[in-house]
Scaffold this motif. Sequence first.
Motif, PDB file in Angstrom:
ATOM      1  N   THR A  52       0.826  -1.202   0.000  1.00  0.00           N
ATOM      2  CA  THR A  52       0.000   0.000   0.000  1.00  0.00           C
ATOM      3  C   THR A  52       0.861   1.253   0.000  1.00  0.00           C
ATOM      4  OG1 THR A  52      -1.800  -1.145   1.119  1.00  0.00           O
ATOM      5  CG2 THR A  52      -1.798   1.241   1.252  1.00  0.00           C
ATOM      6  N   VAL A  53       1.971   1.229   0.721  1.00  0.00           N
ATOM      7  CA  VAL A  53       2.864   2.390   0.730  1.00  0.00           C
ATOM      8  C   VAL A  53       3.510   2.557  -0.641  1.00  0.00           C
ATOM      9  CG1 VAL A  53       5.013   3.306   1.683  1.00  0.00           C
ATOM     10  CG2 VAL A  53       3.307   2.329   3.193  1.00  0.00           C
ATOM     11  N   ARG A  54       3.890   1.457  -1.282  1.00  0.00           N
ATOM     12  CA  ARG A  54       4.594   1.527  -2.554  1.00  0.00           C
ATOM     13  C   ARG A  54       3.661   1.671  -3.751  1.00  0.00           C
ATOM     14  NH1 ARG A  54       7.146   0.415   1.073  1.00  0.00           N
ATOM     15  NH2 ARG A  54       9.376   0.490   1.290  1.00  0.00           N
ATOM     16  N   ARG A  55       2.719   0.789  -3.889  1.00  0.00           N
ATOM     17  CA  ARG A  55       1.799   0.807  -5.030  1.00  0.00           C
ATOM     18  C   ARG A  55       0.389   0.536  -4.543  1.00  0.00           C
ATOM     19  NH1 ARG A  55       4.197   1.216 -10.229  1.00  0.00           N
ATOM     20  NH2 ARG A  55       2.018   1.370 -10.749  1.00  0.00           N
ATOM     21  N   PRO A  56      -0.328   1.550  -4.102  1.00  0.00           N
ATOM     22  CA  PRO A  56      -1.674   1.316  -3.543  1.00  0.00           C
ATOM     23  C   PRO A  56      -2.659   0.744  -4.564  1.00  0.00           C
ATOM     24  CG  PRO A  56      -1.183   3.671  -3.658  1.00  0.00           C
ATOM     25  CD  PRO A  56       0.059   2.947  -4.054  1.00  0.00           C
ATOM     26  N   ASP A  57      -2.384   0.908  -5.849  1.00  0.00           N
ATOM     27  CA  ASP A  57      -3.297   0.371  -6.841  1.00  0.00           C
ATOM     28  C   ASP A  57      -3.176  -1.145  -6.984  1.00  0.00           C
ATOM     29  OD1 ASP A  57      -0.735   1.035  -7.804  1.00  0.00           O
ATOM     30  OD2 ASP A  57      -1.409   0.864  -9.877  1.00  0.00           O
ATOM     31  N   TYR A  58      -2.105  -1.748  -6.477  1.00  0.00           N
ATOM     32  CA  TYR A  58      -1.930  -3.195  -6.553  1.00  0.00           C
ATOM     33  C   TYR A  58      -2.710  -3.941  -5.474  1.00  0.00           C
ATOM     34  CZ  TYR A  58       2.040  -2.615  -9.765  1.00  0.00           C
ATOM     35  OH  TYR A  58       2.849  -2.316 -10.831  1.00  0.00           O
ATOM     36  N   VAL A  59      -3.089  -3.246  -4.410  1.00  0.00           N
ATOM     37  CA  VAL A  59      -3.747  -3.892  -3.275  1.00  0.00           C
ATOM     38  C   VAL A  59      -5.075  -3.198  -2.991  1.00  0.00           C
ATOM     39  CG1 VAL A  59      -3.457  -4.633  -0.891  1.00  0.00           C
ATOM     40  CG2 VAL A  59      -1.461  -4.324  -2.328  1.00  0.00           C
ATOM     41  N   PRO A  60      -6.168  -3.666  -3.606  1.00  0.00           N
ATOM     42  CA  PRO A  60      -7.474  -3.083  -3.281  1.00  0.00           C
ATOM     43  C   PRO A  60      -7.854  -3.387  -1.834  1.00  0.00           C
ATOM     44  CG  PRO A  60      -7.577  -4.387  -5.303  1.00  0.00           C
ATOM     45  CD  PRO A  60      -6.245  -4.637  -4.688  1.00  0.00           C
ATOM     46  N   VAL A  61      -8.428  -2.422  -1.172  1.00  0.00           N
ATOM     47  CA  VAL A  61      -8.759  -2.560   0.245  1.00  0.00           C
ATOM     48  C   VAL A  61      -9.768  -3.686   0.458  1.00  0.00           C
ATOM     49  CG1 VAL A  61      -9.799  -1.380   2.207  1.00  0.00           C
ATOM     50  CG2 VAL A  61      -8.229  -0.173   0.739  1.00  0.00           C
ATOM     51  N   SER A 158       9.363  -7.468  -1.248  1.00  0.00           N
ATOM     52  CA  SER A 158       8.539  -6.757  -2.234  1.00  0.00           C
ATOM     53  C   SER A 158       9.403  -5.969  -3.218  1.00  0.00           C
ATOM     54  CB  SER A 158       7.581  -5.801  -1.530  1.00  0.00           C
ATOM     55  OG  SER A 158       6.714  -6.508  -0.694  1.00  0.00           O
ATOM     56  N   ILE A 159      10.446  -5.324  -2.705  1.00  0.00           N
ATOM     57  CA  ILE A 159      11.291  -4.507  -3.574  1.00  0.00           C
ATOM     58  C   ILE A 159      12.239  -5.368  -4.405  1.00  0.00           C
ATOM     59  CG2 ILE A 159      13.144  -2.789  -3.601  1.00  0.00           C
ATOM     60  CD1 ILE A 159      11.804  -1.478  -1.204  1.00  0.00           C
ATOM     61  N   LEU A 160      12.967  -6.254  -3.737  1.00  0.00           N
ATOM     62  CA  LEU A 160      13.982  -7.039  -4.431  1.00  0.00           C
ATOM     63  C   LEU A 160      13.390  -8.214  -5.208  1.00  0.00           C
ATOM     64  CD1 LEU A 160      16.678  -7.084  -1.608  1.00  0.00           C
ATOM     65  CD2 LEU A 160      16.566  -5.582  -3.606  1.00  0.00           C
ATOM     66  N   GLY A 161      12.380  -8.860  -4.636  1.00  0.00           N
ATOM     67  CA  GLY A 161      11.814 -10.031  -5.289  1.00  0.00           C
ATOM     68  C   GLY A 161      10.769  -9.714  -6.340  1.00  0.00           C
ATOM     69  N   PHE A 162       9.897  -8.763  -6.033  1.00  0.00           N
ATOM     70  CA  PHE A 162       8.778  -8.462  -6.931  1.00  0.00           C
ATOM     71  C   PHE A 162       8.912  -7.122  -7.636  1.00  0.00           C
ATOM     72  CE2 PHE A 162       6.713 -10.985  -3.401  1.00  0.00           C
ATOM     73  CZ  PHE A 162       6.827 -12.192  -4.069  1.00  0.00           C
ATOM     74  N   LYS A 166       8.355   2.453  -4.747  1.00  0.00           N
ATOM     75  CA  LYS A 166       7.451   3.545  -4.412  1.00  0.00           C
ATOM     76  C   LYS A 166       7.097   4.328  -5.665  1.00  0.00           C
ATOM     77  CE  LYS A 166       8.872   4.346   0.338  1.00  0.00           C
ATOM     78  NZ  LYS A 166       9.430   5.319   1.291  1.00  0.00           N
ATOM     79  N   VAL A 167       5.864   4.771  -5.731  1.00  0.00           N
ATOM     80  CA  VAL A 167       5.391   5.560  -6.863  1.00  0.00           C
ATOM     81  C   VAL A 167       5.931   6.972  -6.734  1.00  0.00           C
ATOM     82  CG1 VAL A 167       3.361   6.467  -8.024  1.00  0.00           C
ATOM     83  CG2 VAL A 167       3.300   4.205  -7.045  1.00  0.00           C
ATOM     84  N   LYS A 168       6.485   7.462  -7.815  1.00  0.00           N
ATOM     85  CA  LYS A 168       6.965   8.846  -7.856  1.00  0.00           C
ATOM     86  C   LYS A 168       6.119   9.593  -8.878  1.00  0.00           C
ATOM     87  CE  LYS A 168      11.605   7.471  -6.581  1.00  0.00           C
ATOM     88  NZ  LYS A 168      11.342   6.053  -6.435  1.00  0.00           N
ATOM     89  N   PRO A 169       6.069  10.915  -8.781  1.00  0.00           N
ATOM     90  CA  PRO A 169       5.270  11.669  -9.747  1.00  0.00           C
ATOM     91  C   PRO A 169       5.705  11.358 -11.177  1.00  0.00           C
ATOM     92  CG  PRO A 169       5.976  13.098  -7.965  1.00  0.00           C
ATOM     93  CD  PRO A 169       6.673  11.786  -7.771  1.00  0.00           C
ATOM     94  N   GLY A 170       4.742  11.059 -12.018  1.00  0.00           N
ATOM     95  CA  GLY A 170       5.018  10.768 -13.420  1.00  0.00           C
ATOM     96  C   GLY A 170       5.258   9.306 -13.710  1.00  0.00           C
ATOM     97  N   ASP A 171       5.300   8.452 -12.694  1.00  0.00           N
ATOM     98  CA  ASP A 171       5.542   7.024 -12.926  1.00  0.00           C
ATOM     99  C   ASP A 171       4.417   6.378 -13.726  1.00  0.00           C
ATOM    100  OD1 ASP A 171       7.989   6.918 -11.802  1.00  0.00           O
ATOM    101  OD2 ASP A 171       7.374   5.869  -9.968  1.00  0.00           O
ATOM    102  N   TYR A 172       3.180   6.780 -13.476  1.00  0.00           N
ATOM    103  CA  TYR A 172       2.066   6.177 -14.190  1.00  0.00           C
ATOM    104  C   TYR A 172       2.147   6.487 -15.683  1.00  0.00           C
ATOM    105  CZ  TYR A 172      -0.098   5.035  -9.754  1.00  0.00           C
ATOM    106  OH  TYR A 172      -0.357   4.533  -8.519  1.00  0.00           O
ATOM    107  N   ASP A 173       2.526   7.727 -16.009  1.00  0.00           N
ATOM    108  CA  ASP A 173       2.642   8.097 -17.411  1.00  0.00           C
ATOM    109  C   ASP A 173       3.800   7.354 -18.079  1.00  0.00           C
ATOM    110  OD1 ASP A 173       0.558   9.863 -16.991  1.00  0.00           O
ATOM    111  OD2 ASP A 173       1.913  11.541 -16.554  1.00  0.00           O
ATOM    112  N   GLN A 174       4.927   7.270 -17.400  1.00  0.00           N
ATOM    113  CA  GLN A 174       6.092   6.589 -17.952  1.00  0.00           C
ATOM    114  C   GLN A 174       5.831   5.094 -18.078  1.00  0.00           C
ATOM    115  OE1 GLN A 174       9.533   6.743 -15.467  1.00  0.00           O
ATOM    116  NE2 GLN A 174      10.940   6.268 -17.136  1.00  0.00           N
ATOM    117  N   GLU A 175       5.167   4.492 -17.093  1.00  0.00           N
ATOM    118  CA  GLU A 175       4.890   3.071 -17.141  1.00  0.00           C
ATOM    119  C   GLU A 175       3.941   2.749 -18.287  1.00  0.00           C
ATOM    120  OE1 GLU A 175       2.435   0.343 -14.267  1.00  0.00           O
ATOM    121  OE2 GLU A 175       4.392   0.842 -13.388  1.00  0.00           O
ATOM    122  N   ALA A 176       2.968   3.618 -18.536  1.00  0.00           N
ATOM    123  CA  ALA A 176       2.024   3.384 -19.619  1.00  0.00           C
ATOM    124  C   ALA A 176       2.731   3.445 -20.977  1.00  0.00           C
ATOM    125  CB  ALA A 176       0.902   4.411 -19.555  1.00  0.00           C
ATOM    126  N   ARG A 177       3.767   4.265 -21.074  1.00  0.00           N
ATOM    127  CA  ARG A 177       4.492   4.365 -22.350  1.00  0.00           C
ATOM    128  C   ARG A 177       5.469   3.225 -22.569  1.00  0.00           C
ATOM    129  NH1 ARG A 177       7.168   9.382 -21.472  1.00  0.00           N
ATOM    130  NH2 ARG A 177       5.657  10.142 -20.022  1.00  0.00           N
TER     131      ARG A 177
END
Length: 179
Positions: A52-61, A158-162, A166-177
């Motif tokens: 949730t701290v790193r990628r909240p969109d991966y873990v729906p509540v 989570s970081i090393l294995g998977f 953490k999401v940084k500003p602009g990561d969603y746009d860069q990941e989509a590209r």
Amino acid sequence: MIDPFTLRRFLFTLLFLGICAVIIFTRMLPLHSGAASFPPPDLILCFAFAWTVRRPDYVPVLLVAAVLVVADMLSLAPPGLAPFLTIIGLEQLRSRQALLTKQPFVVEWGTVAVIFTAMILLERVILGVFFVPQTSFGLSVLSLVMTVVFYPIAVGVSILGFRIEKVKPGDYDQEARTI
């Protein structure tokens, strides 16, 4: 054709479900030798909070709540209390997610430890109000300490294995590209 970003989010959600299934399965195994030992850490909470701290969109509540309801039913714990408190804790983390991305890991660890502590204390108070039998306070504190100690391990996996950063500003746009 499915959007690559949606596919990636769906695959990590399935991965989280798989991790939780393995954790619940190992909890059910009769591995106890009969002697009193340390209570196991709550690894489902560790992974849910770390993701949730790193990628909240991966873990729906609601997914985490459903997993915890199933875990409560299988372990014969009072159903619904742990998922309720976890939803509150996860939402507290989601509201601080933007601040925690800019902070060092020690601040994140402290924040998560405070939320874990509040969850344990609130659970004990609620169970006490309704006169539900519960473990001793010492075992609850020991379980809390074990969960807080294992949180950095869950973050490291989570970081090393998977590769969940953490999401940084602009990561969603860069990941989509790039996908």
